[in-house]
Design an enzyme around this catalytic site. Structure first.
Site, PDB file in Angstrom:
ATOM      1  N   ARG A 183       4.431   0.245   2.177  1.00  0.00           N
ATOM      2  CA  ARG A 183       4.169  -0.493   0.955  1.00  0.00           C
ATOM      3  C   ARG A 183       5.438  -0.476   0.111  1.00  0.00           C
ATOM      4  O   ARG A 183       6.176   0.509   0.088  1.00  0.00           O
ATOM      5  CB  ARG A 183       2.999   0.121   0.174  1.00  0.00           C
ATOM      6  CG  ARG A 183       1.631  -0.140   0.785  1.00  0.00           C
ATOM      7  CD  ARG A 183       1.257  -1.605   0.715  1.00  0.00           C
ATOM      8  NE  ARG A 183      -0.098  -1.894   1.194  1.00  0.00           N
ATOM      9  CZ  ARG A 183      -0.399  -2.287   2.430  1.00  0.00           C
ATOM     10  NH1 ARG A 183       0.569  -2.405   3.329  1.00  0.00           N
ATOM     11  NH2 ARG A 183      -1.643  -2.545   2.759  1.00  0.00           N
ATOM     12  N   GLU A 243       3.507 -10.613  -3.345  1.00  0.00           N
ATOM     13  CA  GLU A 243       3.530 -11.428  -2.137  1.00  0.00           C
ATOM     14  C   GLU A 243       2.674 -12.680  -2.350  1.00  0.00           C
ATOM     15  O   GLU A 243       1.531 -12.562  -2.783  1.00  0.00           O
ATOM     16  CB  GLU A 243       3.006 -10.623  -0.943  1.00  0.00           C
ATOM     17  CG  GLU A 243       3.886  -9.426  -0.600  1.00  0.00           C
ATOM     18  CD  GLU A 243       3.416  -8.647   0.622  1.00  0.00           C
ATOM     19  OE1 GLU A 243       2.395  -9.043   1.229  1.00  0.00           O
ATOM     20  OE2 GLU A 243       4.067  -7.652   0.981  1.00  0.00           O
ATOM     21  N   HIS A 268       5.777  -9.940   5.515  1.00  0.00           N
ATOM     22  CA  HIS A 268       4.608  -9.101   5.824  1.00  0.00           C
ATOM     23  C   HIS A 268       3.920  -9.544   7.120  1.00  0.00           C
ATOM     24  O   HIS A 268       2.721  -9.802   7.157  1.00  0.00           O
ATOM     25  CB  HIS A 268       3.610  -9.118   4.663  1.00  0.00           C
ATOM     26  CG  HIS A 268       2.772  -7.869   4.619  1.00  0.00           C
ATOM     27  ND1 HIS A 268       2.308  -7.333   3.446  1.00  0.00           N
ATOM     28  CD2 HIS A 268       2.324  -7.035   5.599  1.00  0.00           C
ATOM     29  CE1 HIS A 268       1.589  -6.238   3.699  1.00  0.00           C
ATOM     30  NE2 HIS A 268       1.591  -6.039   5.007  1.00  0.00           N
TER      31      HIS A 268
END
Length: 330
Positions: free
Chosen positions: A242, A271, A290
């Site tokens: 993270r 994001e 991601h």
């Protein structure tokens, strides 16, 4: 006749296709595990109306986003919730979770894909690909010679399923592997295991640092200025956990000044990463959106296989896989 276990899949129709739970995908999973599938019944919804229709009788809830307010009233028969991701930080704090309801995550599903991503990242960093890409964008021709990766040192921060996979791939590449975990128990693919309190001692030894730790109150800001300053200038960093575990402002500064060799980042505070983010223009940095651990073809089949496996374990009065420990926040 024995009553069947009631499973509800709450799918998001706006999510990328690989994360959608559909009737067709559930049927395929049921064919792979027919003995368990005969003992359960499944409902699927893509909106709140379907969610609220299913909840009064549902015993298992599977999803990523769903209404959490007064869930003990909405779903009085609920036994456990299966989160279709590894991290649960966006569900914290867990004060919404009914006392008798267990929480399960998706760890393990990501391992095959993330293993390949780790190899890709390590080899790119060993061969100075972030720097070469930065040069290409400036139309610069400057030879950057590198050496083979074997014999170098990898530090893995967070040695769960994904961290364990990273360590295994590191060993296969001939690296000496250091690990950091909450309790420094030995690990098959890690040569030396340490506690988080040892970071400043071991960071200077690492040629590569891979972060896979979950985001908790204990790991937030784990790699701040002191820790990043402890890394040697020839070292590189990969973050698959993270964003908030690493201070990206400090990291960006060190990359710009050449105080770190390179970095690969797959996770971000916001994001999609805003176009205004200075990270886009940071030299010696590779950004991926991601996608490191989510397999386009197998993510949902593996997820639904895990859901049914846990259904079978519950019906056979065995412990569920991937139980979240609320006090640890993962």
């Amino acid at each position: 006749m024995t009553q069947k276990l009631r499973i509800h899949l709450q799918s998001n129709p706006k999510a990328p296709e690989l994360f959608r739970m559909t009737r067709e995908r559930y049927r395929a999973a049921a064919k792979r595990q027919p003995e368990i599938a005969r003992r359960v019944t499944c409902t699927i919804a893509t909106d709140k109306n379907g969610f609220y229709r299913a909840m009064p009788r549902a015993e298992v809830l599977v999803g990523w986003g769903f209404p959490r307010k007064a869930l003990d009233v909405t779903a009085p028969n609920l036994k456990w919730i299966h989160i279709i991701g590894a991290g649960i930080d966006h569900f914290l704090p867990l004060d919404w979770l009914p006392k008798k309801v267990k929480l399960v995550n998706n760890k393990g599903v990501h391992v095959p894909k993330v293993s390949e991503y780790v190899v890709m990242s390590l080899l790119m960093l060993a061969n100075a690909v972030p720097s070469l890409v930065s040069q290409q964008q400036k139309r610069q021709w400057r030879e950057i010679y590198s050496t083979t990766i074997r014999g170098k040192t990898l530090l893995v921060i967070g040695t769960g399923h994904m961290g364990g996979a990273a360590a295994r791939k590191g060993k296969e590449l001939g690296l000496h592997v250091l690990g950091v975990r909450r309790t420094p128990r030995p690990h098959r693919y890690i040569d030396e295991m340490y506690a988080p309190s040892d970071l400043l001692q071991i960071l200077p030894r690492a040629d590569f640092v891979i972060v896979t730790a979950p985001l908790t109150s204990q790991t937030r800001g784990l790699l701040g200025k002191r820790e990043l300053d402890a890394m040697k200038p020839e070292a590189s960093l990969v973050n698959l956990g993270r964003a908030e575990v690493v201070d990206y402002d400090v990291l960006r500064s060190k990359l710009k000044r050449g105080h770190l060799k390179g970095a690969v980042l797959d996770v971000f505070d916001s994001e999609p990463l805003p176009a205004s983010s200075p990270l886009w223009k940071t030299p010696n940095l590779i950004i991926t959106p991601h996608v490191a651990s989510d397999d386009a073809e197998t993510y949902m089949p593996l997820t639904l296989d895990l859901v049914l496996e846990n259904a079978g374990r519950y019906l056979d009065k065995r412990r569920l896989k991937n139980l979240v420990v609320p006090s640890r926040e993962y």
